[in-house]
Design a protein around this motif. Structure first.
Motif, PDB file in Angstrom:
ATOM      1  N   PHE A  95       0.837  -1.207   0.000  1.00 25.88           N
ATOM      2  CA  PHE A  95       0.000   0.000   0.000  1.00 25.88           C
ATOM      3  C   PHE A  95       0.874   1.259   0.000  1.00 25.88           C
ATOM      4  CE2 PHE A  95      -3.959  -2.237   1.568  1.00 25.88           C
ATOM      5  CZ  PHE A  95      -4.736  -1.843   0.498  1.00 25.88           C
ATOM      6  N   ASP A  96       1.933   1.238   0.796  1.00 23.75           N
ATOM      7  CA  ASP A  96       2.835   2.395   0.849  1.00 23.75           C
ATOM      8  C   ASP A  96       3.495   2.632  -0.513  1.00 23.75           C
ATOM      9  OD1 ASP A  96       2.185   2.624   3.512  1.00 23.75           O
ATOM     10  OD2 ASP A  96       3.999   1.615   4.239  1.00 23.75           O
ATOM     11  N   LEU A  97       3.873   1.529  -1.180  1.00 27.80           N
ATOM     12  CA  LEU A  97       4.491   1.637  -2.509  1.00 27.80           C
ATOM     13  C   LEU A  97       3.493   2.199  -3.523  1.00 27.80           C
ATOM     14  CD1 LEU A  97       7.106   0.981  -4.119  1.00 27.80           C
ATOM     15  CD2 LEU A  97       6.065  -1.231  -4.679  1.00 27.80           C
ATOM     16  N   LEU A  98       2.236   1.751  -3.447  1.00 25.11           N
ATOM     17  CA  LEU A  98       1.204   2.262  -4.351  1.00 25.11           C
ATOM     18  C   LEU A  98       0.977   3.756  -4.146  1.00 25.11           C
ATOM     19  CD1 LEU A  98      -1.449  -0.615  -4.203  1.00 25.11           C
ATOM     20  CD2 LEU A  98      -0.156   0.099  -6.208  1.00 25.11           C
ATOM     21  N   GLU A  99       0.970   4.197  -2.884  1.00 23.44           N
ATOM     22  CA  GLU A  99       0.796   5.628  -2.595  1.00 23.44           C
ATOM     23  C   GLU A  99       1.931   6.445  -3.213  1.00 23.44           C
ATOM     24  OE1 GLU A  99      -1.511   7.367  -1.169  1.00 23.44           O
ATOM     25  OE2 GLU A  99      -2.824   5.809  -0.365  1.00 23.44           O
ATOM     26  N   GLU A 100       3.137   5.863  -3.184  1.00 23.10           N
ATOM     27  CA  GLU A 100       4.314   6.570  -3.707  1.00 23.10           C
ATOM     28  C   GLU A 100       4.345   6.561  -5.236  1.00 23.10           C
ATOM     29  OE1 GLU A 100       9.108   5.778  -3.932  1.00 23.10           O
ATOM     30  OE2 GLU A 100       7.986   4.909  -2.245  1.00 23.10           O
ATOM     31  N   ARG A 101       4.055   5.410  -5.851  1.00 24.56           N
ATOM     32  CA  ARG A 101       4.217   5.265  -7.315  1.00 24.56           C
ATOM     33  C   ARG A 101       2.937   5.579  -8.101  1.00 24.56           C
ATOM     34  NH1 ARG A 101       8.663   1.568  -7.778  1.00 24.56           N
ATOM     35  NH2 ARG A 101      10.107   2.222  -6.134  1.00 24.56           N
ATOM     36  N   PHE A 102       1.786   5.495  -7.446  1.00 23.70           N
ATOM     37  CA  PHE A 102       0.519   5.833  -8.105  1.00 23.70           C
ATOM     38  C   PHE A 102      -0.153   6.960  -7.314  1.00 23.70           C
ATOM     39  CE2 PHE A 102       1.337   1.559  -9.560  1.00 23.70           C
ATOM     40  CZ  PHE A 102       0.800   1.478 -10.833  1.00 23.70           C
ATOM     41  N   PRO A 103       0.436   8.160  -7.254  1.00 25.86           N
ATOM     42  CA  PRO A 103      -0.134   9.234  -6.419  1.00 25.86           C
ATOM     43  C   PRO A 103      -1.547   9.614  -6.869  1.00 25.86           C
ATOM     44  CG  PRO A 103       1.559  10.088  -7.892  1.00 25.86           C
ATOM     45  CD  PRO A 103       1.617   8.608  -7.998  1.00 25.86           C
ATOM     46  N   GLY A 104      -2.419   9.794  -5.891  1.00 29.24           N
ATOM     47  CA  GLY A 104      -3.792  10.202  -6.187  1.00 29.24           C
ATOM     48  C   GLY A 104      -4.699   9.088  -6.640  1.00 29.24           C
ATOM     49  N   ALA A 105      -4.176   7.851  -6.698  1.00 37.28           N
ATOM     50  CA  ALA A 105      -5.003   6.736  -7.173  1.00 37.28           C
ATOM     51  C   ALA A 105      -5.928   6.198  -6.103  1.00 37.28           C
ATOM     52  CB  ALA A 105      -4.108   5.612  -7.688  1.00 37.28           C
ATOM     53  N   GLY A 106      -5.717   6.620  -4.854  1.00 40.09           N
ATOM     54  CA  GLY A 106      -6.574   6.137  -3.760  1.00 40.09           C
ATOM     55  C   GLY A 106      -6.426   4.654  -3.538  1.00 40.09           C
ATOM     56  N   ALA A 157       5.574   6.028 -15.020  1.00 36.17           N
ATOM     57  CA  ALA A 157       7.031   5.854 -15.132  1.00 36.17           C
ATOM     58  C   ALA A 157       7.411   4.472 -15.631  1.00 36.17           C
ATOM     59  CB  ALA A 157       7.679   6.115 -13.774  1.00 36.17           C
ATOM     60  N   GLY A 158       6.485   3.519 -15.573  1.00 31.78           N
ATOM     61  CA  GLY A 158       6.763   2.168 -16.036  1.00 31.78           C
ATOM     62  C   GLY A 158       7.612   1.341 -15.093  1.00 31.78           C
ATOM     63  N   ASP A 159       7.796   1.827 -13.831  1.00 37.77           N
ATOM     64  CA  ASP A 159       8.644   1.080 -12.897  1.00 37.77           C
ATOM     65  C   ASP A 159       7.846   0.297 -11.857  1.00 37.77           C
ATOM     66  OD1 ASP A 159       7.656   3.193 -11.477  1.00 37.77           O
ATOM     67  OD2 ASP A 159       9.603   3.925 -10.749  1.00 37.77           O
ATOM     68  N   THR A 160       6.516   0.369 -11.947  1.00 38.36           N
ATOM     69  CA  THR A 160       5.651  -0.373 -11.016  1.00 38.36           C
ATOM     70  C   THR A 160       4.382  -0.796 -11.749  1.00 38.36           C
ATOM     71  OG1 THR A 160       6.435   1.068  -9.233  1.00 38.36           O
ATOM     72  CG2 THR A 160       4.543  -0.325  -8.742  1.00 38.36           C
ATOM     73  N   SER A 161       3.935  -2.026 -11.496  1.00 34.78           N
ATOM     74  CA  SER A 161       2.708  -2.526 -12.136  1.00 34.78           C
ATOM     75  C   SER A 161       1.796  -3.156 -11.092  1.00 34.78           C
ATOM     76  CB  SER A 161       3.043  -3.572 -13.201  1.00 34.78           C
ATOM     77  OG  SER A 161       3.843  -3.012 -14.212  1.00 34.78           O
ATOM     78  N   VAL A 162       0.498  -3.144 -11.411  1.00 34.68           N
ATOM     79  CA  VAL A 162      -0.496  -3.771 -10.538  1.00 34.68           C
ATOM     80  C   VAL A 162      -1.164  -4.906 -11.309  1.00 34.68           C
ATOM     81  CG1 VAL A 162      -2.625  -3.460  -9.232  1.00 34.68           C
ATOM     82  CG2 VAL A 162      -0.910  -1.648  -9.254  1.00 34.68           C
ATOM     83  N   ILE A 163      -1.236  -6.072 -10.658  1.00 33.06           N
ATOM     84  CA  ILE A 163      -1.889  -7.251 -11.253  1.00 33.06           C
ATOM     85  C   ILE A 163      -3.024  -7.667 -10.323  1.00 33.06           C
ATOM     86  CG2 ILE A 163      -1.545  -9.658 -11.956  1.00 33.06           C
ATOM     87  CD1 ILE A 163       1.520  -8.921 -12.082  1.00 33.06           C
ATOM     88  N   THR A 164      -4.171  -7.999 -10.901  1.00 38.07           N
ATOM     89  CA  THR A 164      -5.295  -8.491 -10.093  1.00 38.07           C
ATOM     90  C   THR A 164      -5.407 -10.004 -10.270  1.00 38.07           C
ATOM     91  OG1 THR A 164      -6.487  -6.411 -10.335  1.00 38.07           O
ATOM     92  CG2 THR A 164      -7.771  -8.325  -9.641  1.00 38.07           C
TER      93      THR A 164
END
Length: 728
Positions: free
Chosen positions: A56-67, A458-465
């Motif tokens: 979650f912390d990584l998502l907040e940093e790499r996907f700002p504003g995504a909630g 930035a292409g340095d982080t991805s999310v998979i469901t």
């Protein structure tokens, strides 16, 4: 300590107007602070040190504003028989809802159309719209929730079955009904116990004042200290429990002192010096148990523990000062009219033995039988604990009348049970790393579907469901989370509500033994000082563990196995809430030590003043059994009021605490404790001489009062039979 508290009680009695004014002023000050404080939002929830939190912390940093930790909702549609959701008319209705949702609130981050987001079941009967919000569920406004409900109702009126799931509709369970029922029952029990409306009203009045100050202070500081609404709920529940108990103990002792012929001021001082000493140490054990929640290292729990502990401290201070002051205002009215006319009180020695005396004598005659029945009975009830499964309940355990439960069932039927708990896999790496993670996850057992990676700008982080095969709270889904973590590298993190729940449960599990060791260890030391004995505190701690394990066994039998589920309104069985064991240890330990300290200090007091061990047990029960019984019945009533809640978690907490108090007060304290003390005899009060010299003498028994403290000139020869006995 007894001498200091004696003087404090007399001072409060004499300066009753000043003391009452101070407490009323504190209540008003706390009330004004709560009324003028800025409105608190939901307390932030984090689980430091877990993989789900790091993701979650990584998502907040790499996907700002995504909630990343924002609320979610699923509006689920089911077509009428013979139709499909892909039919033009049904498709148009769904797209109308999508449009309404997008314009319905400024808190919405995105709305996913089911026809472009592959959210239609294979047979075409079911579809769902995904809604993501910018804020978490507790920060959603009422207008946002209403917009969500209205969008669903509009479609339902046009022939479609529409249900709404997810945490966006989640709100704190309404409190009030349980507490009101508990207070009413408390009033009835207190009137029966004391035979006087004034004596019954004092514990209720002071408990409400204490809770008012505590909860108002929490509300006033909620914004500054980031306290959630659950914090004040716990503080209210604990504050009511101990507030009534402590006041009950002191009022009862005051009436007993009056029965010995003492003057009112002296009786108030002696009640505060003796029962007040027990209240101080009982309060300390509760504070230790609540502050000890910091061991778990979950900030929200730590704050809840400290806030509730503060309310307990207020309850102790009120019992030691406001109760003696109010006793001064009450005069003879704390004694029932019938007893005033007869010139006696029910506590007066002599005459017909009361129920406590008769029960104590029965236990003294058959201690082995009572001990075996108590231990084996609780042991049998505890057996289901061997199959305890812990987790956090999901929408699948809600009543079928709830739209969240019906949405959960529609999604399970249309897409499979795992669809209700998708896993979010965060890859800290480039596209190649994300593709490798997808390939690895697809090869695992228990996986139904894996979405393509969704990279950030930035292409340095991805999310998979990842969609699991089984429901979110199942053991199989938990194993899948561990399998994904084992099969992928450190740059791949599993999170989402399901993974967060699994990590939370594991954290609570890991903290249980250290928490038990801390709480029971510190309380053992404290009780060793109070009772000046090794075996009595050891017996108290072991008895408490037995009652808590038995209560957990009952919780497993009802909520996990479904035994008597219909009686308690359990519609769907599932895992036991992961915080239940620690929560029960913390709350029940405090209440159990209340009963232990109050009952056994009276025995210790009698023994120190010359009574034989058996006579000391009878004296303790003659004076304490009725009060402890009343206190336990009140607590059981307060906690049972929560069993009627529609929320499974609240229902489970209410049931667990009610049966734990039932087992601890009536089986452990009233049966096992006197049986063990009877078998031990003088050995129960044995303490090595070196330890006796090392321990501070806190004089809980009021030995200093028996010798005549400064100002204790009235009633110095009390005539208590146990003080004239020679130790055998």
């Amino acid at each position: 300590m007894a001498t200091f508290l004696y003087k404090l009680g007399r001072a409060a009695f004499r300066r009753r107007r000043l003391v009452a004014l101070i407490w009323v002023a504190l209540l008003a000050l706390a009330g004004v602070g709560a009324a003028t404080a800025p409105a608190a939002t939901s307390a932030s929830f984090s689980i430091p040190g877990t993989e789900a939190q790091r993701a979650f912390d990584l998502l907040e940093e790499r996907f700002p504003g995504a909630g990343a930790d924002g609320a979610t909702a699923r509006v689920v549609f089911k077509a009428p028989d013979g139709q499909k959701m892909t039919d033009p008319a049904n498709k148009a209705r769904v797209q109308e809802v999508v449009g309404e949702l997008k314009s319905g609130s400024g808190q919405i981050a995105r709305v996913t159309d089911p026809y472009t987001g592959q959210a239609v079941s294979r047979d075409g009967s079911t579809a769902y719209v995904s809604v993501a919000y910018k804020v978490n569920a507790m920060e959603l406004t009422d207008e946002t929730r209403e917009a969500l409900k209205d969008a669903g109702h509009d479609a339902q009126g046009k022939g479609l079955t529409v249900e709404i799931g997810g945490d966006a509709l989640q709100s704190m369970p309404e409190t009030g009904a349980g507490e009101i029922v508990g207070v009413i029952v408390a009033g009835v029990v207190l009137v029966i116990t004391f035979g006087s409306l004034v004596a019954a009203g004092l514990p209720l009045l002071t408990a409400i004042i204490g809770v008012g100050i505590g909860v108002s202070t929490i509300t006033a500081l909620a914004k500054v200290l980031d306290l959630g609404s659950t914090t004040s709920t716990l503080a209210m529940m604990i504050g009511l429990a101990v507030g009534i108990d402590y006041a009950l103990f002191i009022v009862s002792r005051y009436r007993a002192e009056l029965a010995e012929g003492r003057e009112h001021e002296d009786a108030a001082g002696r009640a505060t010096g003796t029962a007040g000493s027990a209240v101080v140490f009982a309060g300390l054990t509760v504070v230790i148990a609540l502050v000890g929640l910091a061991v778990v290292n979950i900030p929200m729990l730590t704050k809840m523990g400290f806030a509730a502990a503060g309310t307990v401290v207020i309850a102790v201070l009120i019992a030691l000062t406001l109760i003696p002051a109010l006793l001064g205002f009450a005069g003879d009215k704390v004694v029932g009219r019938k007893q005033r006319k007869a010139g006696a009180t029910p506590e007066k020695d002599g005459g017909k033995p009361n129920m406590g005396t008769r029960w104590a004598r029965f236990v003294l005659r058959r201690p082995v039988m009572v001990l075996l029945v108590g231990v084996l009975g609780l042991g049998a009830i505890a057996l289901p604990v061997a199959s305890l499964e812990m987790g956090l309940p999901d929408d699948g355990v809600k009543p079928v009348s709830a739209t969240e439960r019906r949405a959960y069932d529609l999604l399970s039927d249309g897409f499979g049970p795992g669809f209700n708990g998708p896993l979010m896999v965060v890859v800290d790496g480039d596209k190649a790393a994300a593709d490798a993670a997808v390939k690895e996850i697809k090869g695992l057992d228990g996986v139904v579907a894996v979405t393509p990676p969704a990279p950030n700008k930035a292409g340095d982080t991805s999310v998979i469901t990842v969609i699991p095969k089984d429901r979110p709270a199942s053991v199989e889904t938990e194993e899948l989370v561990h399998d994904i973590r084992d099969a992928t590298g450190d740059e791949v993190l599993v999170t989402g509500a399901t993974a967060m729940n699994i990590d939370f449960s594991q954290k609570m599990n890991d903290a249980l033994l250290p928490y038990l060791a801390l709480v029971v260890g510190l309380a053992f030391l404290l009780l060793t000082v109070v009772f000046r004995s090794i075996l009595v505190p050891l017996k108290a701690a072991l008895g408490f563990l037995l009652s808590v394990v038995a209560a957990l066994g009952a919780v497993v039998a009802v909520f996990q196995w479904g035994w008597l589920g219909g009686l308690f309104g359990v519609e769907q069985t599932g895992p036991i809430m992961s915080m239940m064991p620690i929560f029960m240890v913390g709350v029940v330990f405090g209440l159990a030590m209340d009963y232990e300290v109050f009952l056994v200090t009276r025995m210790r007091e009698s023994y120190v003043h010359g009574a034989r061990p058996g006579e000391a047990i009878v004296t303790g029960f003659r004076h304490g059994a009725r009060v402890v019984t009343a206190a336990a019945v009140i607590m059981i009533a307060v906690f049972s009021g929560f069993i009627g809640s529609s929320e499974q978690m609240v229902k489970m907490i209410g049931f667990g605490l009610a049966v734990a108090v039932l087992f601890d007060a009536f089986v452990v304290r009233m049966a096992i404790v006197p049986a063990v003390l009877a078998l031990l005899g003088h050995k129960a009060w044995w303490l090595p001489k070196w330890l006796d010299r090392a321990l501070p003498n806190v004089d809980v028994e009021g030995e200093g009062l028996a010798k005549g403290p400064a100002g204790a000139d009235s009633g110095s020869d009390s005539g208590e039979p146990e003080r004239e006995l020679v130790k055998a």
